[in-house]
Design an enzyme around this catalytic site. Structure first.
Site, PDB file in Angstrom:
ATOM      1  N   SER A   1       0.845  -1.188   0.000  1.00  0.00           N
ATOM      2  CA  SER A   1       0.000   0.000   0.000  1.00  0.00           C
ATOM      3  C   SER A   1       0.884   1.244   0.000  1.00  0.00           C
ATOM      4  O   SER A   1       2.101   1.158   0.169  1.00  0.00           O
ATOM      5  CB  SER A   1      -0.892   0.003   1.236  1.00  0.00           C
ATOM      6  OG  SER A   1      -0.103   0.265   2.375  1.00  0.00           O
ATOM      7  N   LYS A   2       0.222   2.358  -0.178  1.00  0.00           N
ATOM      8  CA  LYS A   2       0.958   3.614  -0.174  1.00  0.00           C
ATOM      9  C   LYS A   2       1.674   3.787   1.169  1.00  0.00           C
ATOM     10  O   LYS A   2       2.726   4.390   1.254  1.00  0.00           O
ATOM     11  CB  LYS A   2       0.006   4.777  -0.442  1.00  0.00           C
ATOM     12  CG  LYS A   2      -0.544   4.718  -1.882  1.00  0.00           C
ATOM     13  CD  LYS A   2      -1.446   5.874  -2.254  1.00  0.00           C
ATOM     14  CE  LYS A   2      -2.032   5.610  -3.644  1.00  0.00           C
ATOM     15  NZ  LYS A   2      -3.001   6.605  -4.084  1.00  0.00           N
ATOM     16  N   ARG A   3       1.092   3.204   2.231  1.00  0.00           N
ATOM     17  CA  ARG A   3       1.705   3.306   3.553  1.00  0.00           C
ATOM     18  C   ARG A   3       3.051   2.570   3.633  1.00  0.00           C
ATOM     19  O   ARG A   3       3.915   2.934   4.412  1.00  0.00           O
ATOM     20  CB  ARG A   3       0.739   2.768   4.619  1.00  0.00           C
ATOM     21  CG  ARG A   3       0.594   3.716   5.792  1.00  0.00           C
ATOM     22  CD  ARG A   3      -0.528   3.283   6.716  1.00  0.00           C
ATOM     23  NE  ARG A   3      -1.803   3.239   6.007  1.00  0.00           N
ATOM     24  CZ  ARG A   3      -2.750   2.334   6.242  1.00  0.00           C
ATOM     25  NH1 ARG A   3      -2.572   1.387   7.127  1.00  0.00           N
ATOM     26  NH2 ARG A   3      -3.892   2.377   5.577  1.00  0.00           N
TER      27      ARG A   3
END
Ligand code: GLU
Length: 295
Positions: free
Chosen positions: A250-252
């Protein structure tokens, strides 16, 4: 294959594209090109609150960098009655299909207030059972005037079985079926409804998408059945995993904008090759496959 292959990549314009999304686009594009088919870039812009300005151009630029060309897209309307590849331009089409369902007694306006719905949800939570809207389906349907959400009346609560090209034989029980929203009170359709109507009108033969949609598949199938639409071929692509190997990247986790790799000096062929081989390879120790072989 007798029917012409049609695939689509259908991102929502909610920010930059990261490699997980682009990998889905790559496979849909490869399959279309391998079969002399059609590849459509459809923009699913029905959630105005989540839309990020500039995303559509950014998505197109990302695909252009990887040379994944589309036959129809935001800049190239299709040969269909509703030609635009932007869902926000296709609202009349969704209304037509909503009307078909209303006429069959298979759609109704949700009569409840937010507070009432919240109370149903809370009650289910306390009783430790899944919240199912269909348990609160009104006995009589009001006439829909467009100010309330329009819900699907799931015609048959049963176990669904289906075939997925990647995953094989799958099935899910009645707990996955519910009276989901077709059209929101702002007049925009939900993803659950719009994508099925678009895939039908655009003649999509292979629905290639990420794993996050698999749980909703019984809902989709109940809608295909209600509209007597034949199922397309379902191809669920596995996600690119995050560093812990348990959750999807994910972007995280630092998944960055695809175009940042261009800025960093990566070559598009290298990126394409990386995306194609992450999670699959033809055996042996070859690390580069030219386009002809990828196809
Ligand atoms: N709009 C969905 C997304 O952005 C597309 C899902 C699909 O391909 O059906 O993930």
């Amino acid at each position: 294959m007798s029917e012409k292959v049609v695939t689509r990549f259908a991102p929502s314009p909610t920010g930059f594209m990261h490699i997980g999304g682009v990998r889905t686009a790559l496979f849909a594009w490869l399959w279309a090109r391998k079969n002399n088919g059609t590849f459509i870039l459809r923009i699913e812009d029905t959630d105005k609150n989540r839309e990020v300005a500039g995303s559509i151009e950014h998505i197109m630029e990302s695909l252009r960098w990887l040379e994944l060309d589309w036959d129809y897209g935001p800049d190239k309307p299709g040969p269909w009655t509703h030609a635009s590849c932007l869902q926000s331009d296709r609202l009349n089409l969704y209304k037509e299909y909503a009307q078909k369902l209303i006429d069959k007694g298979l759609a109704y306006p949700d009569p409840y207030t937010d507070k009432e719905r919240e109370a149903f949800r809370k009650k289910a939570e306390i009783e430790k059972r899944p919240f199912l809207f269909r348990e609160h389906r009104p006995a009589m349907f009001e006439t829909w005037d467009g100010t309330k959400p329009l819900r699907f009346k799931v015609p048959e609560v049963k176990r669904y079985q289906w075939h997925d090209v990647v995953r094989g034989e799958l099935s899910a029980g009645p707990e996955m079926l519910d009276d989901f929203i077709l059209i929101k009170s702002d007049g925009y359709p939900t993803y659950n409804f719009a994508h099925i109507i678009d895939d039908l009108e655009m003649g999509v033969t292979h629905v290639m998408r990420g794993e996050e949609f698999i749980a909703s598949q019984p809902k989709f199938l109940s809608l295909y059945d209600a509209l007597e639409i034949p199922y397309p071929i379902f191809v669920t692509l596995p996600p690119i995993m995050g560093p812990d190997g348990k959750k999807k990247l994910s972007k995280r986790d630092g998944a960055k904008d695809l175009l940042e790799y261009r800025t960093d000096g990566y070559l598009p062929e290298a990126m394409r090759n990386f995306l194609a081989l992450i999670g699959w390879n033809p055996g042996g120790d070859r690390e580069f496959l030219p386009e002809s072989e990828l196809l």
